[in-house]
Design a protein around this motif. Structure first.
Motif, PDB file in Angstrom:
ATOM      1  N   THR A   1       1.156   6.939  13.527  1.00 38.10           N
ATOM      2  CA  THR A   1       2.406   6.530  12.879  1.00 38.10           C
ATOM      3  C   THR A   1       3.607   7.374  13.283  1.00 38.10           C
ATOM      4  O   THR A   1       4.686   6.836  13.551  1.00 38.10           O
TER       5      THR A   1
ATOM      6  N   PHE B   1       9.152   7.120   0.078  1.00 42.12           N
ATOM      7  CA  PHE B   1       9.928   6.470   1.142  1.00 42.12           C
ATOM      8  C   PHE B   1       9.762   4.941   1.159  1.00 42.12           C
ATOM      9  O   PHE B   1      10.230   4.276   2.077  1.00 42.12           O
TER      10      PHE B   1
ATOM     11  N   GLN C   1       9.373   6.888  10.785  1.00 42.51           N
ATOM     12  CA  GLN C   1       9.724   5.570  10.241  1.00 42.51           C
ATOM     13  C   GLN C   1      10.126   4.585  11.336  1.00 42.51           C
ATOM     14  O   GLN C   1       9.647   3.450  11.367  1.00 42.51           O
TER      15      GLN C   1
ATOM     16  N   HIS D   1       4.894  -2.503  14.176  1.00 39.78           N
ATOM     17  CA  HIS D   1       3.834  -2.573  13.174  1.00 39.78           C
ATOM     18  C   HIS D   1       2.640  -3.223  13.849  1.00 39.78           C
ATOM     19  O   HIS D   1       2.805  -4.169  14.632  1.00 39.78           O
TER      20      HIS D   1
ATOM     21  N   HIS E   1       0.822  -1.222   0.000  1.00 41.16           N
ATOM     22  CA  HIS E   1       0.000   0.000   0.000  1.00 41.16           C
ATOM     23  C   HIS E   1       0.852   1.267   0.000  1.00 41.16           C
ATOM     24  O   HIS E   1       0.341   2.367  -0.176  1.00 41.16           O
ATOM     25  N   LEU E   2       2.170   1.114   0.208  1.00 41.30           N
ATOM     26  CA  LEU E   2       3.059   2.284   0.200  1.00 41.30           C
ATOM     27  C   LEU E   2       3.913   2.346  -1.070  1.00 41.30           C
ATOM     28  O   LEU E   2       4.802   3.203  -1.176  1.00 41.30           O
TER      29      LEU E   2
ATOM     30  N   ARG F   1      13.050   3.018   1.349  1.00 43.03           N
ATOM     31  CA  ARG F   1      13.718   3.358   2.621  1.00 43.03           C
ATOM     32  C   ARG F   1      13.068   2.614   3.792  1.00 43.03           C
ATOM     33  O   ARG F   1      13.761   2.091   4.685  1.00 43.03           O
TER      34      ARG F   1
HETATM   35  P1  ADP Z   1       1.209   2.328  10.268  1.00 42.11           P
HETATM   36  O1  ADP Z   1       2.469   1.516  10.522  1.00 42.11           O
HETATM   37  O2  ADP Z   1       0.957   3.325  11.379  1.00 42.11           O
HETATM   38  O3  ADP Z   1       0.010   1.453   9.964  1.00 42.11           O
HETATM   39  P2  ADP Z   1       1.507   2.940   7.399  1.00 42.11           P
HETATM   40  O4  ADP Z   1       0.923   1.612   7.051  1.00 42.11           O
HETATM   41  O5  ADP Z   1       0.956   4.161   6.721  1.00 42.11           O
HETATM   42  O6  ADP Z   1       1.461   3.230   8.980  1.00 42.11           O
HETATM   43  O7  ADP Z   1       3.066   2.920   7.074  1.00 42.11           O
HETATM   44  C1  ADP Z   1       3.838   1.781   7.319  1.00 42.11           C
HETATM   45  C2  ADP Z   1       5.179   2.221   7.866  1.00 42.11           C
HETATM   46  O8  ADP Z   1       5.867   3.002   6.903  1.00 42.11           O
HETATM   47  C3  ADP Z   1       5.088   3.114   9.104  1.00 42.11           C
HETATM   48  O9  ADP Z   1       4.923   2.373  10.311  1.00 42.11           O
HETATM   49  C4  ADP Z   1       6.408   3.833   9.061  1.00 42.11           C
HETATM   50  O10 ADP Z   1       7.477   3.022   9.530  1.00 42.11           O
HETATM   51  C5  ADP Z   1       6.587   4.047   7.555  1.00 42.11           C
HETATM   52  N1  ADP Z   1       6.049   5.344   7.130  1.00 42.11           N
HETATM   53  C6  ADP Z   1       4.765   5.651   6.854  1.00 42.11           C
HETATM   54  N2  ADP Z   1       4.640   6.940   6.499  1.00 42.11           N
HETATM   55  C7  ADP Z   1       5.887   7.470   6.538  1.00 42.11           C
HETATM   56  C8  ADP Z   1       6.439   8.750   6.278  1.00 42.11           C
HETATM   57  N3  ADP Z   1       5.664   9.784   5.902  1.00 42.11           N
HETATM   58  N4  ADP Z   1       7.773   8.923   6.455  1.00 42.11           N
HETATM   59  C9  ADP Z   1       8.553   7.894   6.826  1.00 42.11           C
HETATM   60  N5  ADP Z   1       8.110   6.652   7.082  1.00 42.11           N
HETATM   61  C10 ADP Z   1       6.793   6.435   6.945  1.00 42.11           C
END
Ligand code: ADP
Length: 155
Positions: free
Chosen positions: A93, A59, A112, A117, A53-54, A62
């Motif tokens: 987050t 990032f 990050q 998780h 989903h990212l 990374r």
């Molecule tokens: P969560 O872990 O809170 O469910 P997400 O699924 O949106 O959040 O993102 C997965 C992981 O990616 C986050 O836990 C974090 O480590 C990293 N992440 C998300 N958004 C960012 C960001 N804007 N900058 C840096 N790392 C991010």
């Protein structure tokens, strides 16, 4: 309300900062039941799936690289509404803005490197548990404290 199982990963930052025991203890003290626990070295393939989903985010690589810098500890936690309870405990987050009292609010300063998780819905939890655990690695047993954790109309 139902007894649910959810996935938590203690991220590499948590192991490197020697916080694994403390974070597991927070979940235990809350009343969540450990139904599965194992240490894993993740690779790019499983992380590409886990963080699909990212994939359009700048990032993406990374975040995956960070998750491969050291092993993680995968946990299967169970309880009534466990998915929502664990997400509430984890906090939002970005650790810098996370409410004090939450895990991220108390233990990190990063978007990050944010300690854990946690699955974000029961549907996601089922998919994620199957991604990180084989069926025989998840154990079902009645907690001896069950009647003191919940009223009998809460599950
Ligand atoms: P969560 O872990 O809170 O469910 P997400 O699924 O949106 O959040 O993102 C997965 C992981 O990616 C986050 O836990 C974090 O480590 C990293 N992440 C998300 N958004 C960012 C960001 N804007 N900058 C840096 N790392 C991010």
């Amino acid at each position: 309300m139902a007894i649910e199982k959810t996935l938590v990963l203690l991220k590499p930052c948590t192991l490197q900062r020697a916080l694994a025991g403390e974070i597991i203890s927070i979940f235990e003290k809350k009343g969540l039941q450990i139904c599965g626990m194992k240490m894993m070295q993740l690779d790019d393939a499983i992380l590409s799936e886990h963080y699909a989903h990212l994939s359009a985010k700048p990032f993406f690589q990374r975040v995956k690289d960070s998750m491969m810098t050291a092993p993680v500890v995968a946990l299967c936690l169970a309880g009534v509404d466990a998915v929502a309870a664990v997400r509430a405990l984890a906090g939002p987050t970005n650790g810098r803005l996370a409410t004090p009292g939450t895990i991220r609010g108390n233990y990190c300063m990063s978007f990050q490197e944010n300690i854990v998780h946690a699955s974000d819905s029961p549907e996601t939890a089922a998919v994620e548990l199957a991604r990180f655990f084989r069926p025989e690695e998840i154990f079902s047993y009645r907690p001896a404290t069950f009647d003191y954790l919940y009223a009998n109309d809460e599950y």
